[in-house]
Design a protein around this motif. Structure first.
Motif, PDB file in Angstrom:
ATOM      1  N   MET A  70       0.850  -1.222   0.008  1.00 12.25           N
ATOM      2  CA  MET A  70       0.104   0.109   0.040  1.00 12.25           C
ATOM      3  C   MET A  70       0.739   1.305  -0.041  1.00 12.25           C
ATOM      4  SD  MET A  70      -2.960  -1.057   2.638  1.00 12.25           S
ATOM      5  CE  MET A  70      -3.571   0.485   2.616  1.00 12.25           C
ATOM      6  N   ASP A  71       2.263   1.171   0.613  1.00 13.22           N
ATOM      7  CA  ASP A  71       3.027   2.467   0.685  1.00 13.22           C
ATOM      8  C   ASP A  71       3.821   2.430  -0.542  1.00 13.22           C
ATOM      9  OD1 ASP A  71       1.781   3.123   3.188  1.00 13.22           O
ATOM     10  OD2 ASP A  71       3.618   2.061   4.360  1.00 13.22           O
ATOM     11  N   ARG A  72       3.573   1.467  -1.354  1.00 12.91           N
ATOM     12  CA  ARG A  72       4.562   1.447  -2.848  1.00 12.91           C
ATOM     13  C   ARG A  72       6.063   1.245  -2.350  1.00 12.91           C
ATOM     14  NH1 ARG A  72       1.366   5.004  -7.205  1.00 12.91           N
ATOM     15  NH2 ARG A  72      -0.921   4.309  -6.800  1.00 12.91           N
ATOM     16  N   GLN A  73       6.199   0.677  -1.443  1.00 19.50           N
ATOM     17  CA  GLN A  73       7.816   0.273  -1.193  1.00 19.50           C
ATOM     18  C   GLN A  73       8.231  -0.830  -2.124  1.00 19.50           C
ATOM     19  OE1 GLN A  73       9.450   1.902   1.171  1.00 19.50           O
ATOM     20  NE2 GLN A  73       7.892   3.271   1.280  1.00 19.50           N
ATOM     21  N   TYR A  74       9.557  -0.492  -2.611  1.00 16.25           N
ATOM     22  CA  TYR A  74       9.998  -1.537  -3.668  1.00 16.25           C
ATOM     23  C   TYR A  74      11.418  -2.116  -3.072  1.00 16.25           C
ATOM     24  CZ  TYR A  74       6.099  -0.253  -6.585  1.00 16.25           C
ATOM     25  OH  TYR A  74       4.843   0.087  -7.042  1.00 16.25           O
TER      26      TYR A  74
ATOM     27  N   GLN B 162       4.719  -8.617  -5.969  1.00 12.52           N
ATOM     28  CA  GLN B 162       4.094  -7.249  -5.927  1.00 12.52           C
ATOM     29  C   GLN B 162       5.188  -6.095  -5.502  1.00 12.52           C
ATOM     30  OE1 GLN B 162       0.053  -6.783  -4.364  1.00 12.52           O
ATOM     31  NE2 GLN B 162       0.311  -9.026  -3.971  1.00 12.52           N
ATOM     32  N   LEU B 163       6.065  -6.367  -4.579  1.00  8.26           N
ATOM     33  CA  LEU B 163       7.041  -5.518  -4.209  1.00  8.26           C
ATOM     34  C   LEU B 163       8.439  -5.359  -4.988  1.00  8.26           C
ATOM     35  CD1 LEU B 163       6.432  -6.335  -0.328  1.00  8.26           C
ATOM     36  CD2 LEU B 163       5.842  -4.196  -1.460  1.00  8.26           C
ATOM     37  N   ALA B 164       8.631  -6.216  -5.889  1.00  3.35           N
ATOM     38  CA  ALA B 164       9.855  -6.345  -6.630  1.00  3.35           C
ATOM     39  C   ALA B 164      10.251  -5.441  -7.829  1.00  3.35           C
ATOM     40  CB  ALA B 164       9.889  -7.787  -7.053  1.00  3.35           C
ATOM     41  N   GLU B 165      11.345  -4.902  -7.552  1.00  6.89           N
ATOM     42  CA  GLU B 165      11.806  -4.007  -8.696  1.00  6.89           C
ATOM     43  C   GLU B 165      12.246  -5.330  -9.877  1.00  6.89           C
ATOM     44  OE1 GLU B 165      12.192  -1.039  -9.202  1.00  6.89           O
ATOM     45  OE2 GLU B 165      12.459  -0.049  -6.967  1.00  6.89           O
ATOM     46  N   PRO B 166      12.036  -4.817 -11.129  1.00 10.45           N
ATOM     47  CA  PRO B 166      12.532  -5.569 -12.212  1.00 10.45           C
ATOM     48  C   PRO B 166      13.975  -6.403 -11.934  1.00 10.45           C
ATOM     49  CG  PRO B 166      11.479  -3.781 -13.271  1.00 10.45           C
ATOM     50  CD  PRO B 166      11.720  -3.420 -11.698  1.00 10.45           C
ATOM     51  N   GLY B 167      13.931  -7.717 -12.275  1.00  9.36           N
ATOM     52  CA  GLY B 167      15.410  -8.247 -11.940  1.00  9.36           C
ATOM     53  C   GLY B 167      15.639  -8.473 -10.333  1.00  9.36           C
ATOM     54  N   ALA B 168      14.904  -8.311  -9.684  1.00 10.80           N
ATOM     55  CA  ALA B 168      14.787  -8.671  -8.294  1.00 10.80           C
ATOM     56  C   ALA B 168      15.065  -9.888  -7.971  1.00 10.80           C
ATOM     57  CB  ALA B 168      13.932  -8.060  -7.373  1.00 10.80           C
ATOM     58  N   ILE B 169      15.744 -10.325  -6.990  1.00  9.87           N
ATOM     59  CA  ILE B 169      16.075 -11.803  -6.451  1.00  9.87           C
ATOM     60  C   ILE B 169      15.390 -11.997  -5.270  1.00  9.87           C
ATOM     61  CG2 ILE B 169      17.988 -13.306  -5.696  1.00  9.87           C
ATOM     62  CD1 ILE B 169      18.266 -12.375  -8.521  1.00  9.87           C
ATOM     63  N   ILE B 170      14.825 -13.296  -5.409  1.00 11.09           N
ATOM     64  CA  ILE B 170      13.846 -13.938  -4.266  1.00 11.09           C
ATOM     65  C   ILE B 170      14.253 -15.108  -3.842  1.00 11.09           C
ATOM     66  CG2 ILE B 170      11.519 -14.674  -3.502  1.00 11.09           C
ATOM     67  CD1 ILE B 170      10.428 -13.046  -5.829  1.00 11.09           C
ATOM     68  N   VAL B 171      14.822 -15.364  -2.455  1.00 14.65           N
ATOM     69  CA  VAL B 171      15.515 -16.487  -2.035  1.00 14.65           C
ATOM     70  C   VAL B 171      14.549 -16.909  -0.843  1.00 14.65           C
ATOM     71  CG1 VAL B 171      17.505 -17.534  -1.040  1.00 14.65           C
ATOM     72  CG2 VAL B 171      17.740 -15.550  -2.486  1.00 14.65           C
ATOM     73  N   ALA B 172      14.483 -18.194  -0.879  1.00 20.05           N
ATOM     74  CA  ALA B 172      13.598 -19.063   0.310  1.00 20.05           C
ATOM     75  C   ALA B 172      14.258 -20.026   0.861  1.00 20.05           C
ATOM     76  CB  ALA B 172      12.378 -19.378  -0.434  1.00 20.05           C
ATOM     77  N   ASP B 173      14.276 -20.215   2.078  1.00 13.00           N
ATOM     78  CA  ASP B 173      15.118 -21.205   2.890  1.00 13.00           C
ATOM     79  C   ASP B 173      14.158 -22.222   3.128  1.00 13.00           C
ATOM     80  OD1 ASP B 173      17.395 -22.415   3.907  1.00 13.00           O
ATOM     81  OD2 ASP B 173      17.082 -21.457   5.673  1.00 13.00           O
ATOM     82  N   ASN B 174      14.889 -23.658   3.532  1.00 17.05           N
ATOM     83  CA  ASN B 174      14.195 -24.724   4.036  1.00 17.05           C
ATOM     84  C   ASN B 174      13.281 -25.538   2.826  1.00 17.05           C
ATOM     85  OD1 ASN B 174      13.645 -22.415   6.926  1.00 17.05           O
ATOM     86  ND2 ASN B 174      15.153 -24.485   6.812  1.00 17.05           N
ATOM     87  N   THR B 175      13.573 -25.166   1.650  1.00 14.44           N
ATOM     88  CA  THR B 175      12.631 -25.703   0.652  1.00 14.44           C
ATOM     89  C   THR B 175      12.939 -27.042   0.338  1.00 14.44           C
ATOM     90  OG1 THR B 175      14.219 -24.738  -0.816  1.00 14.44           O
ATOM     91  CG2 THR B 175      12.092 -23.462  -0.290  1.00 14.44           C
TER      92      THR B 175
END
Length: 226
Positions: free
Chosen positions: A137-141, A163-176
């Protein structure tokens, strides 16, 4: 395939565990800052669920290689992963960390301050989904995300990260890897099924390029397409 050459998942799991022990000893034994954080987490009675030393090293490298300057962490615990993320982002980078438990966030902030990153980190206390909704809602990226909180909401966290990602952003998830439940009979257990669903969602998502890295308890890495 000849019967005696049939693959035994347990053999693969044993090799995986030996390799992880080696990597964790290699990257964790000489790091006094992170070792002290683990001791502090134990003393304060927090659950022993920080990322592995090898996973922490991977986080530092991924942040540094990507050039990320605005990092969002979902799940602070005692600050181990926070220090690893902050090490990669440089003096101009900022870390926003979401944590449900105020005492955990307070301890994490103490450790980030001791490590020299106190002025670069902000903690938001409360349920992560509510905090993520507010950030949208605050348009944070952000240009880097690390997901390491309650597993039931991993897919929901992923949606918000996109939704919050800049183009090219990296998303990492642990315990997968779900405690080595993926790809073995234990995958029938609830956590294994949750992580299987998450990994499949990431792999098939039209907005993501993704890869699974079998270190620690499994790390899924995705890049948001530009």
């Amino acid at each position: 395939m000849h019967p005696e050459h049939r693959f035994d998942p347990q053999d693969g799991l044993d090799v995986f565990r030996r390799l992880n022990r080696y990597m964790n000893e290699l990257f964790g034994s000489q790091d006094e800052v992170l070792t002290n954080i683990l001791r502090s987490i134990e003393v304060h009675g927090l659950p022993p669920i920080s990322v592995s030393p090898a996973t922490g090293k991977l986080l530092t490298m991924l942040v540094a290689i990507s050039g990320a300057k605005r990092v969002l962490e979902i799940g602070a615990l005692g600050g181990y992963s926070g220090v690893c993320l902050a090490r990669g982002m440089g003096p101009e980078g900022t870390l926003t960390s979401l944590e449900l438990v105020e005492d955990y966030a307070r301890l994490a902030q103490h450790h980030l301050e001791k490590a020299g990153f106190g002025s670069q980190v902000t903690y938001i206390i409360g349920p992560a989904l509510e905090s993520l909704k507010t950030l949208v809602m605050d348009r944070q990226y952000f240009d880097f995300f690390f997901i390491d909180a309650d597993k039931d909401n991993y897919v929901n966290y992923l949606d918000y990260c996109i939704q919050l990602a800049e183009p090219g952003a990296i998303i990492v998830a642990d315990n997968t890897l779900a405690g080595s439940g993926i790809g073995s009979p234990r995958a029938l257990e609830r956590r294994g099924e949750i992580m299987k669903q998450f990994n499949e969602t990431v792999a098939l998502h039209p907005q993501l390029d993704a890869m699974f890295i079998p270190i620690g308890d499994g790390v899924t890495v995705a890049r948001v397409k530009e």
